[in-house]
Design a protein around this motif. Structure first.
Motif, PDB file in Angstrom:
ATOM      1  N   SER A  75      68.591  58.571 -10.611  1.00 55.23           N
ATOM      2  CA  SER A  75      68.998  59.178  -9.341  1.00 55.23           C
ATOM      3  C   SER A  75      67.838  59.809  -8.585  1.00 55.23           C
ATOM      4  N   ALA A  76      66.698  60.028  -9.262  1.00 58.82           N
ATOM      5  CA  ALA A  76      65.541  60.645  -8.604  1.00 58.82           C
ATOM      6  C   ALA A  76      64.829  59.663  -7.685  1.00 58.82           C
ATOM      7  N   ALA A  77      65.058  58.361  -7.884  1.00 59.90           N
ATOM      8  CA  ALA A  77      64.446  57.338  -7.037  1.00 59.90           C
ATOM      9  C   ALA A  77      65.385  56.145  -6.994  1.00 59.90           C
ATOM     10  N   PRO A  78      66.520  56.270  -6.332  1.00 58.96           N
ATOM     11  CA  PRO A  78      67.567  55.248  -6.402  1.00 58.96           C
ATOM     12  C   PRO A  78      67.176  53.882  -5.848  1.00 58.96           C
ATOM     13  N   GLN A  79      66.197  53.812  -4.954  1.00 51.48           N
ATOM     14  CA  GLN A  79      65.796  52.529  -4.366  1.00 51.48           C
ATOM     15  C   GLN A  79      64.650  51.863  -5.129  1.00 51.48           C
ATOM     16  N   LEU A  80      64.096  52.553  -6.104  1.00 54.97           N
ATOM     17  CA  LEU A  80      62.897  52.045  -6.765  1.00 54.97           C
ATOM     18  C   LEU A  80      63.163  50.801  -7.606  1.00 54.97           C
ATOM     19  N   GLU A  81      64.290  50.755  -8.288  1.00 52.64           N
ATOM     20  CA  GLU A  81      64.542  49.633  -9.190  1.00 52.64           C
ATOM     21  C   GLU A  81      64.472  48.288  -8.454  1.00 52.64           C
ATOM     22  N   SER A  82      65.049  48.208  -7.265  1.00 54.69           N
ATOM     23  CA  SER A  82      65.037  46.936  -6.533  1.00 54.69           C
ATOM     24  C   SER A  82      63.613  46.530  -6.170  1.00 54.69           C
ATOM     25  N   LEU A  83      62.757  47.492  -5.837  1.00 54.57           N
ATOM     26  CA  LEU A  83      61.365  47.188  -5.527  1.00 54.57           C
ATOM     27  C   LEU A  83      60.627  46.675  -6.761  1.00 54.57           C
TER      28      LEU A  83
END
Length: 249
Positions: A75-83
């Motif tokens: 939850s600290a970087a919710p968009q990071l996984e897709s990148l």
């Protein structure tokens, strides 16, 4: 809680021998080992992250001759996984982390014929490390850098707690990082196969947490690698609190 945990991970990585900051990431790199479980990065919570930032992080790992790898609270970087996935990374695992406070801690009795002690000499540190490595299925050899790493961690306020028989045979151990923002990560809980099913895992875990709380920590946290360890940690007062991602290139 997620943000506190992630901030403490960032702070802890900054204490590594070779911390590297790449845009919104902090990487803890260790010149003495190439282990991906030691060398990894994590994002600063709430930071804006781009594909270019991910590319720069990969380049930093490659320049250090280390495998690009991250661990972080989702939850600290919710968009990071897709990148990361778009850059070719592969998810290793998703784990729930558990937390314990002085109010929830349940102390566990030390099994008969065993003692718990904080290693105070390099010989004692080597005995604990060898037992942990054997328990994790690795060659039971405590290298000088590994021993020095435990010693440095203790000097910075971290915890190391070893279990041995009253006859001096090393059975296992556990550690915890120096508290950051009142939090400390517990890890390395391990018991050699010959000494399992005696309650040592829970005793070591509770003992590490107790020492942390006695020395001012507010929250101890860890992750369970399977159902058996999950039950052990819950018995001594750890409770689920959030999710973390492990991902590597």
């Amino acid at each position: 809680m997620d943000l506190r945990i992630q901030r403490s991970v960032v702070s802890n990585l900054r204490t590594r021998p070779k911390p590297v900051e790449v845009g919104p990431f902090v990487a803890g790199l260790d010149p003495d080992t190439a282990s991906p479980f030691v060398n990894y990065a994590t994002p600063q919570p709430g930071a804006t992250i781009t594909a270019a930032d991910v590319a720069a992080l990969v380049e930093a790992f490659e320049q250090a001759d280390r495998k690009p790898r991250l661990e972080y609270v989702i939850s600290a970087a919710p968009q990071l996984e897709s990148l990361l996935l778009a850059a070719g990374f592969t998810v290793e695992a998703r784990h729930e982390y558990l937390i314990c406070t002085p109010e929830t801690l349940v102390l566990s009795r030390v099994p008969s014929d065993f003692v718990l002690e904080e290693p105070g000499t390099d010989g004692e540190r080597a005995g604990m490390i060898s037992a942990q490595m054997e328990a994790f299925g690795e060659a039971p050899e405590a290298t000088e850098p590994a021993v020095a790493g435990v010693r440095r961690a203790q000097e910075r306020g971290g915890i190391a707690l070893a279990a041995r028989t009253t006859e001096g045979v090393w059975a296992g151990g556990g550690q915890a990082s120096a508290p950051q923002d009142g939090l400390s990560e517990v890890g390395g809980i391990a018991v050699r196969e010959a000494f399992r099913r005696l309650g040592l895992g829970g005793t070591i875990t509770a003992g590490v947490a107790r020492l942390l709380f006695e020395r001012g920590a507010e929250i101890a946290w860890l992750e369970a690698g399977g159902e058996d360890s999950w039950r052990v940690y819950e018995r001594v007062g750890f409770r689920p609190a959030g999710k973390r991602l492990y991902i590597s290139l």
